[in-house]
Design an enzyme around this catalytic site. Sequence first.
Site, PDB file in Angstrom:
ATOM      1  N   SER A 238       0.471  -0.986   0.075  1.00 28.54           N
ATOM      2  CA  SER A 238       0.140  -0.145  -0.298  1.00 28.54           C
ATOM      3  C   SER A 238       1.088   1.103   0.064  1.00 28.54           C
ATOM      4  CB  SER A 238      -1.422   0.139   1.169  1.00 28.54           C
ATOM      5  OG  SER A 238       0.398  -0.264   2.787  1.00 28.54           O
ATOM      6  N   LYS A 281      -4.376  -4.072   1.892  1.00 24.62           N
ATOM      7  CA  LYS A 281      -5.645  -3.789   0.955  1.00 24.62           C
ATOM      8  C   LYS A 281      -6.751  -2.951   1.343  1.00 24.62           C
ATOM      9  CE  LYS A 281      -4.188  -6.535  -2.485  1.00 24.62           C
ATOM     10  NZ  LYS A 281      -2.971  -4.769  -3.023  1.00 24.62           N
TER      11      LYS A 281
END
Length: 391
Positions: A238, A281
């Site tokens: 991320s 996520k």
Amino acid sequence: MGTAAAPGPYMTNIKPCISSSRKIVVSTMVNIIAQHKEASWSGLASASHISSRQTFLHRITSKPVKFEKFVTRAMSEPSDNKPLSGLPIDLRGKRAFIAGVADDNGYGWAIAKSLAAAGAEILVGTWVPALNIFESSLRRGKFDESRVLPDGSLMEITKVYPMDAVYDSPEDVPVDVKTNKRYAGSSNWTVQELVECVKKDFGSIDILVHSLANGPEVSKPLLETSRNGYLAALSASSYSYISLLKHFLPIMNPGGASISLTYIASERIIPGYGGGMSSAKAALESDTRILAFEAGRKHKVRVNTISAGPLRSRAAKAIGFIDMMIDYSLANAPLQKELSAEEVGNAAAFLVSPLSSAITGAVVYVDNGLNAMGVGVDSPIFENLDIPKDN
């Protein structure tokens, strides 16, 4: 970057700012192209779908699910010698950088093909340990069949760059990585250096694609995940997107677009998808909304993410988790067909095209509708219900 790979050094020999691949012209491909002109693209999978050997579902029914593959072309006819009509996805004159392509079996490759089919110039960032193999396969024609576009031509990659998105600048690289033999003689692969090289070589880009992830402890339940494993998953999966976008934005043309790849585990429980990857996520999707605001206000660049369904990849098949995911989707998704990587690639082409000029900050599901389901309809609890099935 590698998908769910064990932590370790990430580098091979590469010279700074020197083209590490070249346009491939293979005269012997004439007959092959003709044979494959109408062929379906190979099923590909994504770095965003990291999995483990842990069983997370039990097959309730023994009856096989019937399905068909439906293929939609990003651009089915050559467009150089005739006017465009209708609402085509037209990316001619655009330059795209796809971060996270290491072979021809990932979502990154599929997205690159769809963008190339729509006319975009393709630049690729390859995780350094896979760089030599990837370039060698390109030169030796191993990817030629996978490179065939809908009009029969071959996708061309203008340049391949070494990349490790875990490190923002040379100062961030640990001594043990710098001195590792896999890094000997290599340079310009941190995010800052990568963008500097792209700027020097091409000046600007229009499209940025983030198709990479890594969770060194993905096989562990969250309660058994170490702090280092958890933070490593967030860093590679991320924050790497934040870093790439941060450094690329100054050389992205106004009106440009960026996309990443996420997974339904960000908002639903997927046993077996551990090691902090579900958290990574979820962070990526939250970041997408904030980055859309900041990049939109400051640079007029749109930011979206695609939540893609399960799809067979070389890495996923080796782990042995993906077949269960695909079977579950076939049994429970509104559309009972196997997802193709091309469908994800075409969705990406739409999201970075002028046709989606008002779409930003969105999570776009490309998963045959599985995200909409609240229960698994293949459960014996529902055996007496009249549930529509694809016969």
